[in-house]
Design an enzyme around this catalytic site. Sequence first.
Site, short mmCIF file in Angstrom:
data_model
loop_
_atom_site.label_atom_id
_atom_site.label_comp_id
_atom_site.label_asym_id
_atom_site.label_seq_id
_atom_site.Cartn_x
_atom_site.Cartn_y
_atom_site.Cartn_z
N ALA A 103 0.83 -1.21 0.00
CA ALA A 103 0.00 0.00 0.00
C ALA A 103 0.87 1.27 0.00
O ALA A 103 0.46 2.30 -0.51
CB ALA A 103 -0.93 0.01 1.21
N HIS A 149 -5.87 5.09 -1.96
CA HIS A 149 -6.40 6.12 -1.06
C HIS A 149 -5.65 7.43 -1.34
O HIS A 149 -4.47 7.39 -1.72
CB HIS A 149 -6.18 5.64 0.39
CG HIS A 149 -6.69 6.60 1.42
ND1 HIS A 149 -5.98 7.71 1.81
CD2 HIS A 149 -7.85 6.63 2.10
CE1 HIS A 149 -6.68 8.37 2.71
NE2 HIS A 149 -7.81 7.73 2.90
N VAL A 157 -3.95 9.60 0.21
CA VAL A 157 -2.59 9.87 0.73
C VAL A 157 -1.53 8.95 0.13
O VAL A 157 -0.35 9.17 0.33
CB VAL A 157 -2.49 9.78 2.28
CG1 VAL A 157 -3.37 10.81 2.94
CG2 VAL A 157 -2.80 8.38 2.77
N LYS A 158 -1.94 7.91 -0.58
CA LYS A 158 -0.97 6.95 -1.11
C LYS A 158 -0.32 7.48 -2.40
O LYS A 158 -0.52 8.62 -2.77
CB LYS A 158 -1.65 5.59 -1.31
CG LYS A 158 -2.36 5.06 -0.04
CD LYS A 158 -1.39 4.49 0.99
CE LYS A 158 -1.97 4.32 2.39
NZ LYS A 158 -2.91 3.21 2.56
N LEU A 159 0.42 6.61 -3.12
CA LEU A 159 1.28 7.11 -4.20
C LEU A 159 0.51 7.68 -5.38
O LEU A 159 0.90 8.70 -5.96
CB LEU A 159 2.26 6.02 -4.65
CG LEU A 159 3.45 5.73 -3.73
CD1 LEU A 159 4.29 6.99 -3.53
CD2 LEU A 159 3.09 5.14 -2.39
#
Length: 381
Positions: free
Chosen positions: A159, A185, A187-189
């Site tokens: 994740a 999500h 905030v992810k990459l």
Amino acid sequence: MIPYGRQDIRDEDIEAVIDCLRSDWLTQGPLLPRFEEAVAAYCGARHAVAVNSGTAALHVACLALGLGPGDWLWTSPLTFVASANCALYCGARVDFVDIEPESGLMSVARLAEKLATAERSGSLPKIVVPVHFAGASCDMAAIHELAQRYGFRILEDAAHALGGRYRGEAVGCCRYSDVTIFSFHPVKLITTGEGGMAVTNDAELARKMALLRSHGITREPAEMAETPEGPWYYQQVMLGFNYRLTDIQAALGLSQLGRLDEYVARRTALAERYAALLADLPIALPVCPEWAVSAWHLYLIRVAPARRRELFETLRAAGIGAQVHYIPVHRHPYYQALGFRAGDFPNAEAFYAGALSLPLFPMLSEAEQDRIIAVLQENLA
Ligand SMILES: *Cc1c(COP(=O)(O)O)cnc(C)c1O
């Protein structure tokens, strides 16, 4: 407030989503397989199954790997709860393998010890879930060697690590694992709002995960129990879910994926800048093992535990949204009720006690980063 992580949405993303909204398909249309193929190609994996969250990807991966009541899944205590909850969804039991104190990654030495003990007591895990904490890959070749010896399956929780590399290959190529999952999500990459994907080189696992994503229903005559009654025919052949990612989300994901390398390069440059400018402070900087090229999902420093709360509040008061990753999973009341106790995984607990994640995302400016560094210098130097 400068958040600890934030998505980057550009006009081209918005146009891609609008084009989809004007098209014939809002879900399970032509963009979904395109997004899957693009992520699989990026990682160098053969198959990809998009779902509506990273958590759903963990769930369908565990089910496809055959996890059920009586089985054990082991993961890291220093992770988001979803890495462990997926076992409980399947009626299996969870245990944890403590981390390396500096990197925060699952300790291969502890894993080896725990496997030897579990072999004697007949409680070997069916699945081990290494978590590529903060964006740096675990030592997958070493974990794979243990899997060969003890017969467990490997599900990589990546994740944090889309765009990262392990020994020269992309995280997600699954050379040393059965399945790797990603989260989209915000905030992810890269983001699709909510969303996730499971990648694998095993066609049968991919087929099962695709069935589980959509009610366990198939329209393929070859997968049905008897000859279809007509062209309208579909059959439910296992108990699945509605975990589908929409084409609207796939449109956003495809558009974002085109900028993944640019994002990782920017995160890396900001991480190097933090490392250079924070070098003289009495804090521990993130450690990336020599086998990994981090995707830099998080920039996590460790401070004296006695000062962590005050620093956190000082940063927040200065408009800087520091964060803490993670409250060890076994310390949550739900897990305490399952029998886990404080002190069970001392390295993860010690890591958490001083952990502080500083803002890191592609659109963070150097001026903003300088402000963050200045507050740390004023309070720590
Ligand atoms: C974010 C995250 C997940 C879950 O992903 P969602 O898309 O939010 O369901 C799982 N594992 C880790 C380590 C995560 O950080």
